[in-house]
Design a protein around this motif. Structure first.
Motif, PDB file in Angstrom:
ATOM      1  N   LYS A  64       0.842  -1.187   0.000  1.00  0.00           N
ATOM      2  CA  LYS A  64       0.000   0.000   0.000  1.00  0.00           C
ATOM      3  C   LYS A  64       0.881   1.243   0.000  1.00  0.00           C
ATOM      4  O   LYS A  64       1.751   1.407   0.856  1.00  0.00           O
ATOM      5  N   LEU A  65       0.635   2.114  -0.970  1.00  0.00           N
ATOM      6  CA  LEU A  65       1.324   3.384  -1.071  1.00  0.00           C
ATOM      7  C   LEU A  65       0.319   4.478  -0.736  1.00  0.00           C
ATOM      8  O   LEU A  65      -0.720   4.586  -1.396  1.00  0.00           O
ATOM      9  N   THR A  66       0.618   5.260   0.290  1.00  0.00           N
ATOM     10  CA  THR A  66      -0.285   6.340   0.690  1.00  0.00           C
ATOM     11  C   THR A  66       0.439   7.670   0.624  1.00  0.00           C
ATOM     12  O   THR A  66       1.669   7.736   0.743  1.00  0.00           O
ATOM     13  N   ILE A  67      -0.346   8.730   0.418  1.00  0.00           N
ATOM     14  CA  ILE A  67       0.170  10.096   0.474  1.00  0.00           C
ATOM     15  C   ILE A  67      -0.732  10.836   1.453  1.00  0.00           C
ATOM     16  O   ILE A  67      -1.949  10.907   1.250  1.00  0.00           O
ATOM     17  N   ASP A  68      -0.145  11.377   2.521  1.00  0.00           N
ATOM     18  CA  ASP A  68      -0.971  12.044   3.526  1.00  0.00           C
ATOM     19  C   ASP A  68      -1.156  13.519   3.190  1.00  0.00           C
ATOM     20  O   ASP A  68      -0.665  14.000   2.162  1.00  0.00           O
ATOM     21  N   GLU A  69      -1.852  14.241   4.054  1.00  0.00           N
ATOM     22  CA  GLU A  69      -2.165  15.647   3.777  1.00  0.00           C
ATOM     23  C   GLU A  69      -0.932  16.537   3.780  1.00  0.00           C
ATOM     24  O   GLU A  69      -0.936  17.626   3.217  1.00  0.00           O
ATOM     25  N   SER A  70       0.169  16.088   4.386  1.00  0.00           N
ATOM     26  CA  SER A  70       1.416  16.860   4.358  1.00  0.00           C
ATOM     27  C   SER A  70       2.326  16.425   3.215  1.00  0.00           C
ATOM     28  O   SER A  70       3.518  16.729   3.220  1.00  0.00           O
ATOM     29  N   PRO A  99       3.279  -8.373  -6.982  1.00  0.00           N
ATOM     30  CA  PRO A  99       2.276  -8.062  -5.958  1.00  0.00           C
ATOM     31  C   PRO A  99       1.414  -6.869  -6.376  1.00  0.00           C
ATOM     32  O   PRO A  99       1.829  -6.022  -7.157  1.00  0.00           O
ATOM     33  N   GLU A 100       0.222  -6.820  -5.811  1.00  0.00           N
ATOM     34  CA  GLU A 100      -0.703  -5.731  -6.097  1.00  0.00           C
ATOM     35  C   GLU A 100      -0.231  -4.469  -5.372  1.00  0.00           C
ATOM     36  O   GLU A 100       0.222  -4.525  -4.229  1.00  0.00           O
ATOM     37  N   LEU A 101      -0.328  -3.336  -6.045  1.00  0.00           N
ATOM     38  CA  LEU A 101       0.017  -2.055  -5.437  1.00  0.00           C
ATOM     39  C   LEU A 101      -1.272  -1.272  -5.239  1.00  0.00           C
ATOM     40  O   LEU A 101      -1.978  -0.962  -6.198  1.00  0.00           O
ATOM     41  N   GLN A 102      -1.585  -0.975  -3.989  1.00  0.00           N
ATOM     42  CA  GLN A 102      -2.765  -0.179  -3.662  1.00  0.00           C
ATOM     43  C   GLN A 102      -2.314   1.256  -3.420  1.00  0.00           C
ATOM     44  O   GLN A 102      -1.458   1.509  -2.574  1.00  0.00           O
ATOM     45  N   PHE A 103      -2.901   2.187  -4.153  1.00  0.00           N
ATOM     46  CA  PHE A 103      -2.499   3.592  -4.107  1.00  0.00           C
ATOM     47  C   PHE A 103      -3.631   4.406  -3.487  1.00  0.00           C
ATOM     48  O   PHE A 103      -4.761   4.382  -3.979  1.00  0.00           O
ATOM     49  N   GLN A 104      -3.320   5.129  -2.383  1.00  0.00           N
ATOM     50  CA  GLN A 104      -4.341   5.897  -1.684  1.00  0.00           C
ATOM     51  C   GLN A 104      -3.806   7.290  -1.344  1.00  0.00           C
ATOM     52  O   GLN A 104      -3.191   7.498  -0.307  1.00  0.00           O
ATOM     53  N   PRO A 105      -4.054   8.274  -2.231  1.00  0.00           N
ATOM     54  CA  PRO A 105      -3.672   9.644  -1.877  1.00  0.00           C
ATOM     55  C   PRO A 105      -4.740  10.303  -1.012  1.00  0.00           C
ATOM     56  O   PRO A 105      -5.925  10.009  -1.132  1.00  0.00           O
ATOM     57  N   HIS A 106      -4.306  11.179  -0.136  1.00  0.00           N
ATOM     58  CA  HIS A 106      -5.237  11.929   0.719  1.00  0.00           C
ATOM     59  C   HIS A 106      -5.899  13.023  -0.133  1.00  0.00           C
ATOM     60  O   HIS A 106      -5.267  13.570  -1.037  1.00  0.00           O
ATOM     61  N   PRO A 107      -7.149  13.370   0.155  1.00  0.00           N
ATOM     62  CA  PRO A 107      -7.824  14.404  -0.648  1.00  0.00           C
ATOM     63  C   PRO A 107      -7.143  15.772  -0.574  1.00  0.00           C
ATOM     64  O   PRO A 107      -7.243  16.559  -1.508  1.00  0.00           O
ATOM     65  N   GLU A 108      -6.406  16.067   0.499  1.00  0.00           N
ATOM     66  CA  GLU A 108      -5.756  17.363   0.660  1.00  0.00           C
ATOM     67  C   GLU A 108      -4.308  17.367   0.160  1.00  0.00           C
ATOM     68  O   GLU A 108      -3.630  18.384   0.271  1.00  0.00           O
ATOM     69  N   SER A 109      -3.808  16.256  -0.368  1.00  0.00           N
ATOM     70  CA  SER A 109      -2.422  16.217  -0.855  1.00  0.00           C
ATOM     71  C   SER A 109      -2.326  16.951  -2.190  1.00  0.00           C
ATOM     72  O   SER A 109      -3.292  17.071  -2.933  1.00  0.00           O
ATOM     73  N   ASP A 110      -1.115  17.460  -2.474  1.00  0.00           N
ATOM     74  CA  ASP A 110      -0.895  18.211  -3.711  1.00  0.00           C
ATOM     75  C   ASP A 110      -0.988  17.292  -4.924  1.00  0.00           C
ATOM     76  O   ASP A 110      -0.480  16.162  -4.913  1.00  0.00           O
ATOM     77  N   TYR A 111      -1.587  17.815  -5.961  1.00  0.00           N
ATOM     78  CA  TYR A 111      -1.717  17.054  -7.202  1.00  0.00           C
ATOM     79  C   TYR A 111      -0.341  16.749  -7.790  1.00  0.00           C
ATOM     80  O   TYR A 111      -0.129  15.688  -8.360  1.00  0.00           O
ATOM     81  N   LEU A 112       0.602  17.680  -7.651  1.00  0.00           N
ATOM     82  CA  LEU A 112       1.939  17.487  -8.206  1.00  0.00           C
ATOM     83  C   LEU A 112       2.635  16.271  -7.592  1.00  0.00           C
ATOM     84  O   LEU A 112       3.278  15.487  -8.302  1.00  0.00           O
ATOM     85  N   ILE A 113       2.480  16.087  -6.284  1.00  0.00           N
ATOM     86  CA  ILE A 113       3.100  14.939  -5.614  1.00  0.00           C
ATOM     87  C   ILE A 113       2.446  13.641  -6.086  1.00  0.00           C
ATOM     88  O   ILE A 113       3.125  12.643  -6.358  1.00  0.00           O
ATOM     89  N   VAL A 114       1.135  13.660  -6.193  1.00  0.00           N
ATOM     90  CA  VAL A 114       0.417  12.470  -6.674  1.00  0.00           C
ATOM     91  C   VAL A 114       0.840  12.151  -8.105  1.00  0.00           C
ATOM     92  O   VAL A 114       1.076  10.991  -8.460  1.00  0.00           O
ATOM     93  N   ASP A 115       0.970  13.186  -8.930  1.00  0.00           N
ATOM     94  CA  ASP A 115       1.375  12.990 -10.324  1.00  0.00           C
ATOM     95  C   ASP A 115       2.786  12.427 -10.408  1.00  0.00           C
ATOM     96  O   ASP A 115       3.061  11.535 -11.215  1.00  0.00           O
ATOM     97  N   ARG A 116       3.696  12.913  -9.584  1.00  0.00           N
ATOM     98  CA  ARG A 116       5.079  12.391  -9.596  1.00  0.00           C
ATOM     99  C   ARG A 116       5.122  10.934  -9.142  1.00  0.00           C
ATOM    100  O   ARG A 116       5.880  10.134  -9.676  1.00  0.00           O
ATOM    101  N   ALA A 117       4.307  10.596  -8.149  1.00  0.00           N
ATOM    102  CA  ALA A 117       4.258   9.203  -7.691  1.00  0.00           C
ATOM    103  C   ALA A 117       3.707   8.301  -8.797  1.00  0.00           C
ATOM    104  O   ALA A 117       4.229   7.208  -9.040  1.00  0.00           O
ATOM    105  N   LEU A 118       2.672   8.769  -9.486  1.00  0.00           N
ATOM    106  CA  LEU A 118       2.114   7.975 -10.592  1.00  0.00           C
ATOM    107  C   LEU A 118       3.115   7.846 -11.739  1.00  0.00           C
ATOM    108  O   LEU A 118       3.161   6.821 -12.422  1.00  0.00           O
ATOM    109  N   LYS A 119       3.948   8.867 -11.940  1.00  0.00           N
ATOM    110  CA  LYS A 119       4.984   8.794 -12.976  1.00  0.00           C
ATOM    111  C   LYS A 119       6.008   7.704 -12.650  1.00  0.00           C
ATOM    112  O   LYS A 119       6.403   6.924 -13.512  1.00  0.00           O
ATOM    113  N   VAL A 120       6.415   7.649 -11.380  1.00  0.00           N
ATOM    114  CA  VAL A 120       7.369   6.611 -10.958  1.00  0.00           C
ATOM    115  C   VAL A 120       6.738   5.235 -11.118  1.00  0.00           C
ATOM    116  O   VAL A 120       7.383   4.285 -11.585  1.00  0.00           O
TER     117      VAL A 120
END
Length: 141
Positions: A64-70, A99-120
């Motif tokens: 599980k890969l998560t991105i929190d509000e910070s 293995p399965e990768l579960q991706f859960q970004p927080h609603p308040e996280s920056d789109y840029l960080i989520v986009d960079r993680a999806l790029k990787v």
């Protein structure tokens, strides 16, 4: 061993017999090849052996890969950065079944960080990816 085609058999042959010349040239070529010294120059370097054992916090079934509000990335609850994410995803390729990768970004996280993680994730050719937690936005729209 030239064969004369036509002409008077009593006349001398006018063509030069090249077979002995070719035989001598082939023998000289073989002698030159044999006398060339073999290339024995080598540079001895002790290369490091790669550590192919997967990281201890990589689950062979699902991660599980998560991105929190910070905007902090976390792999199975352990804080990581984008470079470590790429390394962990590369190590998941060593398993016989990816293995399965579960991706859960927080609603308040920056789109840029989520986009960079999806790029990787895309660069590492992850084929088993699931977005977790999207059901909480079902009634928002």
């Amino acid at each position: 061993m030239a064969i004369s085609m036509g002409g008077d058999p009593d006349q001398p042959m006018m063509e030069m017999n090249t077979t002995p010349l070719i035989d001598v040239m082939l023998c000289l070529l073989i002698m030159f090849i044999i006398t060339i010294p073999p290339q024995t120059h080598a540079v001895k370097i002790d290369l490091p052996t790669p550590d192919n054992s997967p990281a201890p916090d990589i689950d062979p079934i699902k991660n599980k890969l998560t991105i929190d509000e910070s905007n902090q990335l976390a792999w199975n609850g352990t804080p990581i950065n984008l470079q470590q994410l790429g390394e962990y995803l590369a190590q998941t390729k060593q398993f016989p079944v990816e293995p399965e990768l579960q991706f859960q970004p927080h609603p308040e996280s920056d789109y840029l960080i989520v986009d960079r993680a999806l790029k990787v994730i895309k660069e590492q050719n992850v084929t088993k990816l699931g977005f977790v937690g999207n059901e909480q936005y079902g009634r928002v729209f």
